[in-house]
Write a protein that holds these residues in place. Sequence first.
Motif, mmCIF file in Angstrom:
data_model
loop_
_atom_site.group_PDB
_atom_site.id
_atom_site.type_symbol
_atom_site.label_atom_id
_atom_site.label_comp_id
_atom_site.label_asym_id
_atom_site.label_seq_id
_atom_site.Cartn_x
_atom_site.Cartn_y
_atom_site.Cartn_z
ATOM 1 N N PHE A 92 0.849 -1.100 -0.029
ATOM 2 C CA PHE A 92 0.127 -0.009 -0.155
ATOM 3 C C PHE A 92 0.876 1.063 0.089
ATOM 4 C CE2 PHE A 92 -2.345 3.182 2.729
ATOM 5 C CZ PHE A 92 -3.103 3.526 1.816
ATOM 6 N N TYR A 93 1.934 1.149 0.771
ATOM 7 C CA TYR A 93 2.838 2.489 0.929
ATOM 8 C C TYR A 93 3.546 2.417 -0.550
ATOM 9 C CZ TYR A 93 6.225 5.441 2.875
ATOM 10 O OH TYR A 93 7.158 6.621 3.014
ATOM 11 N N MET A 94 3.825 1.383 -1.113
ATOM 12 C CA MET A 94 4.345 1.464 -2.637
ATOM 13 C C MET A 94 3.390 2.123 -3.515
ATOM 14 S SD MET A 94 7.016 0.565 -4.468
ATOM 15 C CE MET A 94 7.213 0.695 -6.159
ATOM 16 N N VAL A 95 2.164 1.575 -3.558
ATOM 17 C CA VAL A 95 1.275 2.202 -4.288
ATOM 18 C C VAL A 95 0.954 3.651 -4.045
ATOM 19 C CG1 VAL A 95 -1.076 1.821 -5.075
ATOM 20 C CG2 VAL A 95 0.029 -0.158 -4.776
ATOM 21 N N SER A 96 1.131 4.150 -3.109
ATOM 22 C CA SER A 96 0.743 5.398 -2.627
ATOM 23 C C SER A 96 2.002 6.349 -3.158
ATOM 24 C CB SER A 96 0.361 5.590 -1.086
ATOM 25 O OG SER A 96 1.641 5.595 -0.497
ATOM 26 N N SER A 97 2.998 5.769 -3.285
ATOM 27 C CA SER A 97 4.268 6.835 -3.677
ATOM 28 C C SER A 97 4.769 6.541 -5.127
ATOM 29 C CB SER A 97 5.351 6.258 -2.653
ATOM 30 O OG SER A 97 5.855 5.158 -2.789
ATOM 31 N N TRP A 98 4.417 5.609 -5.730
ATOM 32 C CA TRP A 98 4.937 5.552 -7.155
ATOM 33 C C TRP A 98 4.428 4.716 -8.026
ATOM 34 C CZ3 TRP A 98 9.899 2.666 -9.290
ATOM 35 C CH2 TRP A 98 10.350 3.333 -10.460
ATOM 36 N N GLY A 99 4.047 5.252 -9.500
ATOM 37 C CA GLY A 99 3.387 4.159 -10.533
ATOM 38 C C GLY A 99 3.925 2.994 -10.914
ATOM 39 N N GLY A 100 5.251 2.908 -10.248
ATOM 40 C CA GLY A 100 6.161 1.629 -10.703
ATOM 41 C C GLY A 100 5.618 0.469 -10.073
ATOM 42 N N TYR A 101 4.685 0.791 -9.033
ATOM 43 C CA TYR A 101 4.265 -0.521 -8.175
ATOM 44 C C TYR A 101 3.781 -1.546 -9.178
ATOM 45 C CZ TYR A 101 -0.819 0.558 -9.248
ATOM 46 O OH TYR A 101 -1.847 0.754 -10.104
ATOM 47 N N VAL A 102 3.244 -1.270 -10.377
ATOM 48 C CA VAL A 102 2.721 -2.271 -11.229
ATOM 49 C C VAL A 102 3.749 -3.445 -11.721
ATOM 50 C CG1 VAL A 102 1.876 -2.408 -13.791
ATOM 51 C CG2 VAL A 102 1.074 -0.519 -12.454
ATOM 52 N N PHE A 103 4.963 -2.973 -11.626
ATOM 53 C CA PHE A 103 5.946 -3.992 -11.600
ATOM 54 C C PHE A 103 5.929 -5.032 -10.417
ATOM 55 C CE2 PHE A 103 10.498 -4.998 -10.559
ATOM 56 C CZ PHE A 103 10.887 -5.895 -11.787
ATOM 57 N N LEU A 104 5.691 -4.671 -9.372
ATOM 58 C CA LEU A 104 5.568 -5.225 -8.131
ATOM 59 C C LEU A 104 4.529 -6.058 -8.238
ATOM 60 C CD1 LEU A 104 6.419 -3.306 -4.919
ATOM 61 C CD2 LEU A 104 4.681 -5.252 -4.936
ATOM 62 N N ILE A 105 3.283 -5.728 -8.610
ATOM 63 C CA ILE A 105 2.078 -6.456 -8.366
ATOM 64 C C ILE A 105 1.967 -7.476 -9.683
ATOM 65 C CG2 ILE A 105 0.570 -4.948 -9.832
ATOM 66 C CD1 ILE A 105 -0.106 -6.761 -6.622
ATOM 67 N N ASN A 106 2.894 -7.355 -10.500
ATOM 68 C CA ASN A 106 3.062 -8.290 -11.636
ATOM 69 C C ASN A 106 4.221 -9.490 -11.301
ATOM 70 O OD1 ASN A 106 1.501 -7.691 -13.720
ATOM 71 N ND2 ASN A 106 2.310 -6.069 -13.999
ATOM 72 N N LEU A 107 5.197 -8.876 -10.334
ATOM 73 C CA LEU A 107 6.288 -9.801 -10.198
ATOM 74 C C LEU A 107 6.034 -10.931 -8.961
ATOM 75 C CD1 LEU A 107 9.512 -10.284 -10.361
ATOM 76 C CD2 LEU A 107 9.806 -8.747 -8.712
#
Lengths: 425, 711
Positions: free
Chosen positions: B208-223
């Motif tokens: 959640f913290y990641m999503v709130s701070s950067w659009g690159g969270y998409v990488f994370l939610i795919n990894l």
Amino acid sequence: MMRNLLLLVALATVATCRPRTLVILENVLTKETHSSFLADLGEKDTDITYKYATDSSLTIKKYGERVYDSIIVLAPSVAAFGNALTPTDFLDFVDAGGNLVMTASNKVGEPIREIAAEVGVEIDEAGTSVIDHMNYDITDEGDHDLIVAGDFTKTKVIVGESPAPVLFKGVGMAADPENPLVIDILKASQTAYSHSPDQDILEYPLAIGSSLLLVAGMQARNNARVVVFGSHDMISDAFYNAKTQTVMGGAQEAGNREFASAVTDWALKRNGDLRFGTVKHNKVGEAPSDVAYRITDDAEYSITIEEMQNGKWVPFQAKDVQMEFVRIDPFVRAFLVPDAAGVFKVAFKVPDVYGVFQFKVNYDRTGYTHLYSTTQVSVRPFRHTEYERFIPSAYPYYASAFSMMGGLIVFSFIFLYHQDKPKTE
Amino acid sequence: MAKTLLERMGIATLSQAKKETLVQMTILSVACILSFSVRLFSVLRFESVIHEFDPYFNYRTTKQLVENGYYEFHNWFDDRAWYPLGRIIGGTIYPGLMVTAAAVYNVFNFFNVTINIRNVCVFLAPMFSSFTVIVVYLLTKEVKSVGAGLVAASMIAIVPGYISRSVAGSYDNEGIAIFCMLLTYYTWIKASKTGSICWSLSCALAYFYMVSSWGGYVFLINLIPLHVLTLMITGRFSHRIYVAYCIMYSVGTILSMQIPFVGFAPVETSEHMAALGVFGLCQIYAFVTYLQANMSTTNFNVLFRTVVTIALAAAGLTFGVATFLGKIAPWTGRFYSLLDPSYAKNNIPIIASVSEHQPTTWASFYFDLQLLVFMFPVGLYYCFRELTDANIFVILYSITSIYFAGVMVRLMLVLAPIMCIMSGIGISTTLAIYMKNIESETPAAPSSKSGKKKASDYPIKSEIATVIVTVVSIFLTTFVFHCTWVTSEAYSSPSIVLAARGHDGNRIIFDDFREAYNWLKFNTPENAKVMSWWDYGYQLTAMANRTIIVDNNTWNNTHISRVGQAMASPEDHSYTIMKELDVDYVLVIFGGMSGYSSDDINKFLWMIRIGGSTPEGEHIKESDYYSSTGEYKVDKDASKAMHNSLMYKMCYYRFGEIMTEQGKPTGYDRVRNQEIGNKDFELDVVEEAFTSEHWIVRIYKVKDLSNRGTV
């Protein structure tokens, strides 16, 4: 301290004093020949200063500020103004917001011609006259250059209600086709042309027919007004008292005096000058504030407009004033409805689009001051608390969500605390 | 001497385990301090200000947050940006950065440590890089060992690839996002190892913290789903993974949807579909395993085949229908450009125009990572040697991120941490192996007492070990020097204040930007509208406090295109556009005088392309702006359209009178190295209002219509 006080007093005097007009006369005779015109001018609530065109003390600007509100130049054939005033000085005067009235004749001098050219009016060459073989006055001496003209502009605020035909003897003018600001105050008739009466016509004249202007006006973008009379004589006492009679029609009093007076009134901004006062806008039922509007708010807008009529500010009455609510394109465009006090009002709904909008009143009518008022406001979207809390159409979803939650609790209870009986037996 | 010191401090008397902990803590804290201080070059050399273009906007929003509270910030409608469209700030940004800065600020001020918000913003990125060091240590420790963790932590502290986005004064989302990302990975590995609900929830919160701070969270939610899927395929799927993923996904998704900018994207757009799909697959897999345990094999096989066929058909159909109906958002441009590097360049000029979105060159890999490029495969090898669930995760992370980093320069940032982790593992394992061999030489007798592995004994074993250890040490030393040099030279020069070296070696400071913005601030009406290319938008609003037409948040292509058209068209056409947009001032950046190469003439091609990409800009054709030989030039070979464009005229107005370099003709452009072709011209619709000291910023005032109607 003392100096400041003096300054204040001086400012106060300036603020309350009447408009200042400078009349530049060609020579001593002009005061005699145009006494009626000057007498009419004297009744127009203005402080008049007389100067001769070649007077070395002629000044129109002091310390970078113009010292008159209007200048009337009754010196058509002057070759150079006194005190080394150049046409540029007069044009600067116009750009600074001063009004200018000039007369021309067929012996028009270079300065007048130059000034006219710079305001979009081209005066024909010296020696030429407007000639009309059909509409000349019967007292004409044979050149057919003493003509009767009646093709006035339709704008009543400039020429008065119903101007009578006027006598004209002077030089023709043409409007600069590139300049959109020139107003044809008085046009020549279809049969007129501009040429020297004594020469054969070998070349096409400057202008013929109704493209030939006899009196031209111009309202600059800063609302300064300029009028050029093609004839110095048409506002003289002699023409004021004459009768007009063409070969076709009957005799009637020449309308010169009324026409000249009306046009001068317009030029000195005693007529057709508009100003707006308070601009108010607010949400319906609320006091005006700086806070941004919200989309789909109901808003009210009002603007007070006054008109100068014969030197008096009176409430303006018109049905065609519009207000636009603009963000690049107008989203709302509505007619403003005036009341007796000249307060123009409209109520409307702010569009469902956020952004920076402007209330814009852009009233541009020939003869009237260009009225332009913009007020910038922001229109913001809903705050997070301003949306509907429960949407009726979503009730099935609420029901499903809550029943799911209930179901989960019941299920967890059963799962955790239920024991199969058969196994124990 | 050393011994006595140790004794005096009472360390010698500690047990072995305590000594180890002490050493670890010391190394870790030194790395943290180092990572903070190495990022301070720019502050020490210049001053404590926000240095870059984009961060100015973040700074401005943070100020709003601190001054007016969260709800005002959340509902903030900014009417200064994107005139006249305005921008809803709360709904179009990732608020994590601002909220973090505001929280730090409030905590400090609560304890009466009066630090102003600007300094918090300036030092936030270095502070978070220290936190990153700790997280990298923990992560590597989970994956490999404490030793590898310490090496990786020391490396992440100074790796240029990460420093480039986290120096003091670069107040950008990435500064904290890398920390958030690694924290999520750490908690994910913990969760998948333990299968505990507590760790899974921590993972969801970190996400959640990641999503709130950067659009690159998409990488994370795919990894993470990819990790789960790989485990499933390799037969390593277990209840621990099931618990960890289901909790992490469901809680994390619900939380992420609370960010207004993200909204319903996690359940609608295709970038997030993989995660949802894997979530579904987990349920099916668990159910299938359950059935398998309770049914006979033949029955199970029949059932399995039927269900799989029907399910696949239904899934395909649903996906097709949903995409057709627009329920699933079409693949967005930025995502396409990840998969196909040429996609954006061919289709969306606005994406391609950002230099960060260009493919990475080999040189920049070496420049940003140096030693890590070579040690990375070593680490990868050691990871493959002993596969665990956690190892598989870092392997997947490294492979995907190295691909993405190759596509877009900007994603080097995502690659840098895993490079450090892998190299940490590689170096640490190598050293661990060979260090032992060196030691084994001196006390020769005791080493043979185990005698288990005779085969691994070989001649000059110790010498080889010494050479390898020496070489690695030398590499590590050069790595430190390289990192410091790169940080000092390349990543610590702010773009707001430019520095150059004069021919006598002195540092010359170009402070033109601030000079010009201050001029605007004090010499123009408060509601004046300034048109410039979008790169300078954020700075203009923040520093000059004037309304601007477009800014760095490039959300409205048409609007930007309109500005591009105004810049690329001849004067009279531009004038109508500028009047339509109520422009009062036009600002251009010009480097021909100073040699500043990222100026508007070099960006001009993008203005032409973007300007010509909408129907209103049909008259703008890129080919018209090239010389007859097809080159982009500004000299006398340049095309007529180029010479007559407003941009050319504004940049080179009166430039023809100037001698810029000795031995060159007047009007010699020092960036393009050409003598300009159109030297003597006048401006009709704009007039020069201000030109900064080194001519970098030139401001023009848009003229009014002529008062008397005649031109």
